[in-house]
Design a protein around this motif. Structure first.
Motif, PDB file in Angstrom:
ATOM      1  N   ASN A 284       1.177  -1.032  -0.039  1.00 16.21           N
ATOM      2  CA  ASN A 284       0.223  -0.152  -0.499  1.00 16.21           C
ATOM      3  C   ASN A 284       0.577   0.963  -0.148  1.00 16.21           C
ATOM      4  O   ASN A 284       0.659   1.932   1.101  1.00 16.21           O
ATOM      5  CB  ASN A 284      -1.038   0.035   1.175  1.00 16.21           C
ATOM      6  CG  ASN A 284      -1.744   0.618   1.078  1.00 16.21           C
ATOM      7  OD1 ASN A 284      -2.822   1.805   0.277  1.00 16.21           O
ATOM      8  ND2 ASN A 284      -2.784   1.316   2.431  1.00 16.21           N
TER       9      ASN A 284
ATOM     10  N   GLN B  75      -4.927   0.901   7.610  1.00 14.90           N
ATOM     11  CA  GLN B  75      -6.425   1.527   7.464  1.00 14.90           C
ATOM     12  C   GLN B  75      -8.038   1.230   6.884  1.00 14.90           C
ATOM     13  O   GLN B  75      -8.365   1.064   6.256  1.00 14.90           O
ATOM     14  CB  GLN B  75      -5.834   1.774   5.730  1.00 14.90           C
ATOM     15  CG  GLN B  75      -5.926   0.667   4.624  1.00 14.90           C
ATOM     16  CD  GLN B  75      -5.517   0.996   3.165  1.00 14.90           C
ATOM     17  OE1 GLN B  75      -6.123   2.070   2.890  1.00 14.90           O
ATOM     18  NE2 GLN B  75      -5.815  -0.199   2.467  1.00 14.90           N
TER      19      GLN B  75
ATOM     20  N   ILE C 155      -8.750  -2.140   6.922  1.00 14.87           N
ATOM     21  CA  ILE C 155      -8.998  -2.662   5.457  1.00 14.87           C
ATOM     22  C   ILE C 155     -10.192  -3.287   5.909  1.00 14.87           C
ATOM     23  O   ILE C 155     -10.294  -4.075   6.516  1.00 14.87           O
ATOM     24  CB  ILE C 155      -7.686  -3.533   5.337  1.00 14.87           C
ATOM     25  CG1 ILE C 155      -7.852  -4.780   6.001  1.00 14.87           C
ATOM     26  CG2 ILE C 155      -6.069  -3.248   4.678  1.00 14.87           C
ATOM     27  CD1 ILE C 155      -7.504  -5.877   5.649  1.00 14.87           C
TER      28      ILE C 155
ATOM     29  N   PRO D 153      -0.034  -9.101  -8.054  1.00 12.53           N
ATOM     30  CA  PRO D 153       0.782  -7.779  -8.083  1.00 12.53           C
ATOM     31  C   PRO D 153       2.270  -8.997  -8.582  1.00 12.53           C
ATOM     32  O   PRO D 153       3.514  -8.088  -9.144  1.00 12.53           O
ATOM     33  CB  PRO D 153       1.722  -7.534  -6.629  1.00 12.53           C
ATOM     34  CG  PRO D 153       0.014  -8.090  -6.124  1.00 12.53           C
ATOM     35  CD  PRO D 153      -0.870  -9.214  -6.637  1.00 12.53           C
TER      36      PRO D 153
ATOM     37  N   ALA E  18      -0.874  -1.325  -5.934  1.00 13.79           N
ATOM     38  CA  ALA E  18      -1.582  -1.430  -4.985  1.00 13.79           C
ATOM     39  C   ALA E  18      -2.554  -1.177  -4.785  1.00 13.79           C
ATOM     40  O   ALA E  18      -2.711  -0.820  -3.705  1.00 13.79           O
ATOM     41  CB  ALA E  18      -0.077  -0.617  -4.016  1.00 13.79           C
TER      42      ALA E  18
HETATM   43  P1  FAD Z   1       2.311  -1.496   3.773  1.00 13.74           P
HETATM   44  O1  FAD Z   1       2.648  -1.578   1.866  1.00 13.74           O
HETATM   45  O2  FAD Z   1       4.279  -2.557   3.990  1.00 13.74           O
HETATM   46  O3  FAD Z   1       2.411  -0.325   5.122  1.00 13.74           O
HETATM   47  C1  FAD Z   1       1.114   0.725   4.374  1.00 13.74           C
HETATM   48  C2  FAD Z   1       1.636   1.380   5.329  1.00 13.74           C
HETATM   49  O4  FAD Z   1       1.091   0.830   7.006  1.00 13.74           O
HETATM   50  C3  FAD Z   1       2.990   2.459   5.630  1.00 13.74           C
HETATM   51  O5  FAD Z   1       2.689   3.640   5.813  1.00 13.74           O
HETATM   52  C4  FAD Z   1       3.570   1.738   6.938  1.00 13.74           C
HETATM   53  O6  FAD Z   1       4.337   2.384   7.433  1.00 13.74           O
HETATM   54  C5  FAD Z   1       2.331   1.318   7.486  1.00 13.74           C
HETATM   55  N1  FAD Z   1       2.734  -0.156   8.147  1.00 13.74           N
HETATM   56  C6  FAD Z   1       2.821  -0.947   8.171  1.00 13.74           C
HETATM   57  N2  FAD Z   1       3.126  -1.579   8.500  1.00 13.74           N
HETATM   58  C7  FAD Z   1       2.722  -1.080  10.031  1.00 13.74           C
HETATM   59  C8  FAD Z   1       3.335  -1.360  11.264  1.00 13.74           C
HETATM   60  N3  FAD Z   1       3.473  -3.369  11.565  1.00 13.74           N
HETATM   61  N4  FAD Z   1       3.319  -0.565  12.407  1.00 13.74           N
HETATM   62  C9  FAD Z   1       2.937   0.555  12.016  1.00 13.74           C
HETATM   63  N5  FAD Z   1       3.139   0.989  10.668  1.00 13.74           N
HETATM   64  C10 FAD Z   1       3.210   0.172   9.820  1.00 13.74           C
HETATM   65  N6  FAD Z   1      -6.429  -2.614   0.606  1.00 13.74           N
HETATM   66  C11 FAD Z   1      -7.292  -3.174   1.722  1.00 13.74           C
HETATM   67  O7  FAD Z   1      -8.292  -2.161   2.206  1.00 13.74           O
HETATM   68  N7  FAD Z   1      -8.646  -3.057   1.117  1.00 13.74           N
HETATM   69  C12 FAD Z   1      -8.613  -4.693  -0.454  1.00 13.74           C
HETATM   70  O8  FAD Z   1      -9.230  -5.041  -0.756  1.00 13.74           O
HETATM   71  C13 FAD Z   1      -6.878  -3.750  -1.357  1.00 13.74           C
HETATM   72  N8  FAD Z   1      -7.071  -4.944  -2.027  1.00 13.74           N
HETATM   73  C14 FAD Z   1      -5.217  -4.737  -2.499  1.00 13.74           C
HETATM   74  C15 FAD Z   1      -5.291  -5.490  -3.810  1.00 13.74           C
HETATM   75  C16 FAD Z   1      -4.496  -5.367  -4.426  1.00 13.74           C
HETATM   76  C17 FAD Z   1      -4.332  -6.082  -5.303  1.00 13.74           C
HETATM   77  C18 FAD Z   1      -2.878  -5.016  -3.359  1.00 13.74           C
HETATM   78  C19 FAD Z   1      -1.824  -4.852  -4.395  1.00 13.74           C
HETATM   79  C20 FAD Z   1      -3.619  -3.893  -2.644  1.00 13.74           C
HETATM   80  C21 FAD Z   1      -4.719  -4.366  -1.768  1.00 13.74           C
HETATM   81  N9  FAD Z   1      -4.945  -3.141  -0.548  1.00 13.74           N
HETATM   82  C22 FAD Z   1      -5.862  -3.935  -0.505  1.00 13.74           C
HETATM   83  C23 FAD Z   1      -3.715  -2.770  -0.356  1.00 13.74           C
HETATM   84  C24 FAD Z   1      -3.282  -3.111   0.791  1.00 13.74           C
HETATM   85  O9  FAD Z   1      -2.799  -4.862   0.841  1.00 13.74           O
HETATM   86  C25 FAD Z   1      -3.670  -2.942   1.654  1.00 13.74           C
HETATM   87  O10 FAD Z   1      -3.311  -1.700   2.396  1.00 13.74           O
HETATM   88  C26 FAD Z   1      -2.787  -3.783   3.302  1.00 13.74           C
HETATM   89  O11 FAD Z   1      -2.928  -4.014   4.217  1.00 13.74           O
HETATM   90  C27 FAD Z   1      -1.241  -2.933   3.590  1.00 13.74           C
HETATM   91  O12 FAD Z   1       0.238  -4.275   4.058  1.00 13.74           O
HETATM   92  P2  FAD Z   1       1.112  -4.031   3.684  1.00 13.74           P
HETATM   93  O13 FAD Z   1       1.482  -4.938   4.865  1.00 13.74           O
HETATM   94  O14 FAD Z   1       1.851  -4.505   2.764  1.00 13.74           O
HETATM   95  O15 FAD Z   1       1.208  -2.101   4.481  1.00 13.74           O
END
Ligand code: FAD
Ligand code: NAP
Length: 339
Positions: free
Chosen positions: A56, A126, A128, A231, A237
């Motif tokens: 994200n 966020q 999710i 991805p 994202a």
């Molecule tokens: P990251 O991208 O690593 O981090 C996101 C943010 O959170 C950054 O600001 C980071 O600093 C912060 N962060 C991460 N971990 C921590 C922690 N432990 N403590 C404090 N801060 C932290 N989102 C949805 O809501 N619904 C969906 O259906 C959805 N579908 C998706 C489909 C695809 C194909 C993709 C690529 C993305 C999708 N997303 C969706 C977005 C994303 O998957 C989510 O927001 C997910 O929760 C991000 O997790 P991450 O671990 O990859 O976070």
């Protein structure tokens, strides 16, 4: 002492897969390792970015600070009775694998959230959501380390102040806490949420007669695999923009001009407009510039087909926002975190 890498490429740790160097990079797998990093005063003068699954975020330039990757694992049952179970998951667990653990054990509540990329620790960030369910619906509490003091703090649901793709961690407490584990309250006697149209039609297509937690999860996985770019094959994202929420008054005016517009009424009386519809209507869906563009099946998803730079994708998002503002008088907000 844990190793700190310098000028490290973190492209492979993000699902957009754009080139980016982190001035400093390290990973932690437990609280001891995390506290050891936080106690390094010199390092703590750097800008800090906590990395989960990198699904994200979009880097528009190199990150001139410390990227700290959270790998804390472990899933355990905290409490259970005949109808409910409290499950704690380490922040570094993969979200979909956590969902699969719940589905396999017949714990209901997160099945509509199958196949969302990323880690458990980012799920509250966020709030999710997908297919009519948000994590706030199953959230119990979380543990986080305060960056400034290194102290552990527990947040209950109210303190997280969850909203549509929002929480306190994106707003008033931004960059103040590192989430280390999350506790979810799941159900042994499920109430299925199949109100979201696409799930009902997929279950029919699958010829499911008795709805189960597994059937809903399978339906969601099927729909997502058809509609969304993987991805691992095409950098992205997920939804780049949030769905805008507008007043009933503005909505009435727009509806007269665009009767086909896709919208949903919220309990507040305000209207949620499908941002994907607005972008699609303006002809952006499937547009490609070099190695980046708007996905052909999903106008909300910006994609990196190979070697594009984050700045190019960001600039494309600005052009889309401008055209939506000009044509619909709606200001889109980016959902993806920009660095
Ligand atoms: P990251 O991208 O690593 O981090 C996101 C943010 O959170 C950054 O600001 C980071 O600093 C912060 N962060 C991460 N971990 C921590 C922690 N432990 N403590 C404090 N801060 C932290 N989102 C949805 O809501 N619904 C969906 O259906 C959805 N579908 C998706 C489909 C695809 C194909 C993709 C690529 C993305 C999708 N997303 C969706 C977005 C994303 O998957 C989510 O927001 C997910 O929760 C991000 O997790 P991450 O671990 O990859 O976070
Ligand atoms: P979709 O089913 O084509 O629907 C388009 C939009 O209309 C969605 O954004 C959704 O809002 C809204 N919607 C549809 N049915 C609804 C209902 N019954 N009640 C209220 N709102 C409704 O959406 P999609 O793009 O294929 O995505 C399916 C689900 O996965 C959505 O919930 C979406 O949020 C989620 N998703 C999120 C991301 C992300 O990165 N955030 C990426 C892919 C998919 P909501 O978004 O508010 O649900």
């Amino acid at each position: 002492m844990i190793a700190i890498e310098k000028n490290k490429s973190i492209k492979k740790y993000t699902t957009f897969g754009v080139p980016v160097l982190a001035k400093y990079f390290t990973q932690f797998s437990d609280l001891k390792e995390l506290k050891s990093v936080l106690s390094d005063k010199k390092l703590m003068e750097e800008e800090l970015l906590i990395l989960g699954g990198g699904s994200n975020l979009l880097f528009t330039k190199n990150f001139e600070g410390l990227v700290l990757k959270n790998n804390i694992k472990g899933i355990s049952i905290e409490e259970e009775n005949d109808s409910e179970v409290l499950i704690r998951s380490g922040a570094g667990e993969n979200w979909h694998e956590f969902v699969m653990y719940c589905v396999d054990n017949d714990f209901a509540g997160v099945e509509n959230l199958s196949l969302i990329p990323g880690n458990v620790g980012a799920s509250p960030m966020q709030n999710i959501g997908a297919y009519g369910v948000e994590i706030k619906d199953v959230f119990h509490s979380l543990e986080a380390i305060e960056i400034k003091t290194g102290k552990l703090r527990v947040f209950d649901k109210e303190e997280c102040n969850f909203g549509y793709r929002e929480s306190v961690f994106k707003n008033s407490q931004k960059n103040e806490f590192i989430i280390t584990s999350v506790v979810f309250k799941l159900y042994k006697t499920p109430t299925f949420n199949v109100s979201y149209g696409a799930i009902g039609s997929e279950l029919k297509k699958m010829k499911v007669e008795n709805i189960t937690i597994k059937a809903i999860s399978d339906a969601v996985i099927n729909i997502r695999q058809r509609k969304l770019p993987d991805p691992k094959k095409i950098g992205n994202a997920g939804s780049f923009f949030k769905n805008p929420v507008i007043s009933a008054e503005q909505f009435e005016d727009l509806k007269l001009r665009f009767p086909q517009m896709s919208y949903y009424k919220l309990p507040s009386g305000e209207m949620k407009i499908a941002a994907g519809w607005l972008i699609d209507y303006l002809g952006w869906k499937g547009t490609r510039k070099g190695d980046y563009g708007v996905h052909k099946n999903q106008a909300l998803v910006l994609v990196n087909y190979g070697e594009s730079e984050g700045k190019d994708i960001y600039d494309l998002s600005s052009l889309i926002m401008k055209s939506v503002l000009k044509n619909f008088q709606i200001t889109l907000e980016r959902e993806v975190n920009i660095f």
